[in-house]
Design a protein around this motif. Structure first.
Motif, mmCIF file in Angstrom:
data_model
loop_
_atom_site.group_PDB
_atom_site.id
_atom_site.type_symbol
_atom_site.label_atom_id
_atom_site.label_comp_id
_atom_site.label_asym_id
_atom_site.label_seq_id
_atom_site.Cartn_x
_atom_site.Cartn_y
_atom_site.Cartn_z
ATOM 1 N N ARG A 283 56.635 34.048 71.690
ATOM 2 C CA ARG A 283 55.977 33.129 70.822
ATOM 3 C C ARG A 283 56.786 33.019 69.519
ATOM 4 O O ARG A 283 56.948 32.072 68.898
ATOM 5 C CB ARG A 283 54.404 33.182 70.768
ATOM 6 C CG ARG A 283 53.939 33.174 72.228
ATOM 7 C CD ARG A 283 52.244 33.155 71.984
ATOM 8 N NE ARG A 283 51.716 32.475 73.404
ATOM 9 C CZ ARG A 283 50.899 33.217 74.005
ATOM 10 N NH1 ARG A 283 50.925 34.574 73.789
ATOM 11 N NH2 ARG A 283 50.335 32.802 75.130
ATOM 12 N N THR B 54 56.125 14.871 78.064
ATOM 13 C CA THR B 54 55.549 15.988 77.240
ATOM 14 C C THR B 54 56.547 16.274 76.076
ATOM 15 O O THR B 54 57.857 15.948 76.083
ATOM 16 C CB THR B 54 55.678 17.450 78.008
ATOM 17 O OG1 THR B 54 55.029 17.154 79.420
ATOM 18 C CG2 THR B 54 55.024 18.579 77.634
ATOM 19 N N LEU C 181 58.098 18.746 73.406
ATOM 20 C CA LEU C 181 58.553 20.342 73.148
ATOM 21 C C LEU C 181 59.208 20.340 71.814
ATOM 22 O O LEU C 181 60.040 19.663 71.381
ATOM 23 C CB LEU C 181 59.296 20.825 74.256
ATOM 24 C CG LEU C 181 58.819 20.624 75.666
ATOM 25 C CD1 LEU C 181 60.156 20.870 76.641
ATOM 26 C CD2 LEU C 181 57.753 21.667 76.125
ATOM 27 N N TYR D 232 56.608 27.355 81.675
ATOM 28 C CA TYR D 232 55.300 27.609 81.166
ATOM 29 C C TYR D 232 54.405 28.545 81.560
ATOM 30 O O TYR D 232 54.430 29.224 82.545
ATOM 31 C CB TYR D 232 54.659 26.159 81.520
ATOM 32 C CG TYR D 232 55.299 24.733 81.174
ATOM 33 C CD1 TYR D 232 54.547 24.220 80.038
ATOM 34 C CD2 TYR D 232 56.254 24.264 81.873
ATOM 35 C CE1 TYR D 232 55.273 23.148 79.631
ATOM 36 C CE2 TYR D 232 56.444 22.910 81.613
ATOM 37 C CZ TYR D 232 56.025 22.357 80.414
ATOM 38 O OH TYR D 232 56.816 21.225 79.912
ATOM 39 N N TYR D 233 53.651 28.975 80.424
ATOM 40 C CA TYR D 233 52.477 29.855 80.776
ATOM 41 C C TYR D 233 51.280 29.245 80.439
ATOM 42 O O TYR D 233 51.065 28.829 79.388
ATOM 43 C CB TYR D 233 52.664 31.092 79.783
ATOM 44 C CG TYR D 233 51.474 32.296 79.929
ATOM 45 C CD1 TYR D 233 51.211 32.902 81.143
ATOM 46 C CD2 TYR D 233 50.482 32.375 78.830
ATOM 47 C CE1 TYR D 233 50.107 33.787 81.155
ATOM 48 C CE2 TYR D 233 49.364 33.190 79.034
ATOM 49 C CZ TYR D 233 49.341 33.832 80.350
ATOM 50 O OH TYR D 233 48.439 34.788 80.396
ATOM 51 N N GLU D 234 50.416 28.979 81.472
ATOM 52 C CA GLU D 234 49.226 28.100 81.546
ATOM 53 C C GLU D 234 49.715 26.956 80.891
ATOM 54 O O GLU D 234 50.338 25.956 81.826
ATOM 55 C CB GLU D 234 48.006 28.790 80.618
ATOM 56 C CG GLU D 234 47.531 29.943 81.414
ATOM 57 C CD GLU D 234 46.700 30.507 80.399
ATOM 58 O OE1 GLU D 234 46.359 30.569 79.000
ATOM 59 O OE2 GLU D 234 46.039 31.847 80.671
ATOM 60 N N GLU E 227 51.441 26.035 77.874
ATOM 61 C CA GLU E 227 52.026 26.447 76.855
ATOM 62 C C GLU E 227 53.402 26.454 77.344
ATOM 63 O O GLU E 227 53.918 27.341 78.167
ATOM 64 C CB GLU E 227 51.761 27.756 75.960
ATOM 65 C CG GLU E 227 52.590 27.926 74.741
ATOM 66 C CD GLU E 227 52.039 29.293 74.065
ATOM 67 O OE1 GLU E 227 52.553 29.498 73.252
ATOM 68 O OE2 GLU E 227 51.257 29.832 74.781
ATOM 69 N N LEU F 42 57.125 28.249 76.832
ATOM 70 C CA LEU F 42 57.592 29.152 76.338
ATOM 71 C C LEU F 42 59.068 29.320 76.150
ATOM 72 O O LEU F 42 59.667 29.957 75.228
ATOM 73 C CB LEU F 42 57.039 30.590 77.006
ATOM 74 C CG LEU F 42 55.529 30.624 76.834
ATOM 75 C CD1 LEU F 42 55.241 31.817 77.667
ATOM 76 C CD2 LEU F 42 55.091 30.955 75.307
#
Length: 187
Positions: free
Chosen positions: A47, A93, A95, A117-119, A121, A123
């Motif tokens: 992040r 989407t 980004l 993606y994580y969930e 989000e 990354l």
């Protein structure tokens, strides 16, 4: 999330550690003369980009995270955001452009990128390993310079400087490796 032992960590694994998501960049397995073996792991925060060195013993348990990988087509850039479209659902989407880092100039209209993606989000985003680019300008060939393997600087149309062989001239298309940002072959 799957729990793994500290000695099972490999480069490229994504770990949930200290309340953040970290990518294992480099892993060294160390067996000191005295004491138990451990894995010395260099981690990068997905992040915020900070780095951390951590020791994991084989008895330590860590959470390994699996990111969802989606092929998405780049449409356009607007106000520092990249607009991509899911190739399956046609959903668009936005980004952040800095997700690609220094490889951003190699992004071309209609190119397929892999977004992790994580969930919900995003990354990480990965470009194809090889991209075709056109040379804007380069130095002329100097006679007698071909005795040893030599390269000359060239400026691509996207503004990136790469080293190319002496036989490549302005206006030609070359294939560039997006991971190393180096000349690969003529197109």
């Amino acid at each position: 999330m799957a729990k793994i032992n500290g000695n099972e960590i490999r480069p490229g694994y994504i770990l949930d550690h200290d309340g953040g998501l970290w990518a294992a960049v480099k892993v060294d397995h160390v067996k000191p003369g005295k004491g138990g073996a451990f894995a010395q792991v260099e981690l990068r925060n997905l992040r915020i980009g900070t780095k951390l060195n951590e020791r994991f013993r084989s008895a330590d348990k860590v959470d390994r995270v699996e990111l969802e990988r989606k092929d998405q087509q780049f449409l356009y850039e607007s106000e520092g955001m990249l607009v991509v479209m899911d190739t399956d659902s046609y959903e668009q989407t936005e980004l952040p452009a800095d997700l690609l880092g220094d490889r951003r100039p190699f992004l071309q209209d209609g190119m397929t990128v892999v977004v992790e993606y994580y969930e919900a989000e995003a990354l990480n985003a990965t470009l194809p390993p090889k991209v075709t680019c056109r040379i804007a300008e380069t130095e002329p060939v100097v006679n007698g310079q071909t005795a040893a393997k030599s390269f000359k600087p060239a400026l691509l149309e996207n503004g990136v400087r790469v080293m190319v062989p002496p036989f490549v001239g302005p206006g030609e298309e070359i294939i560039v490796n997006t991971e190393t940002m180096e000349y690969s072959a003529r197109a």
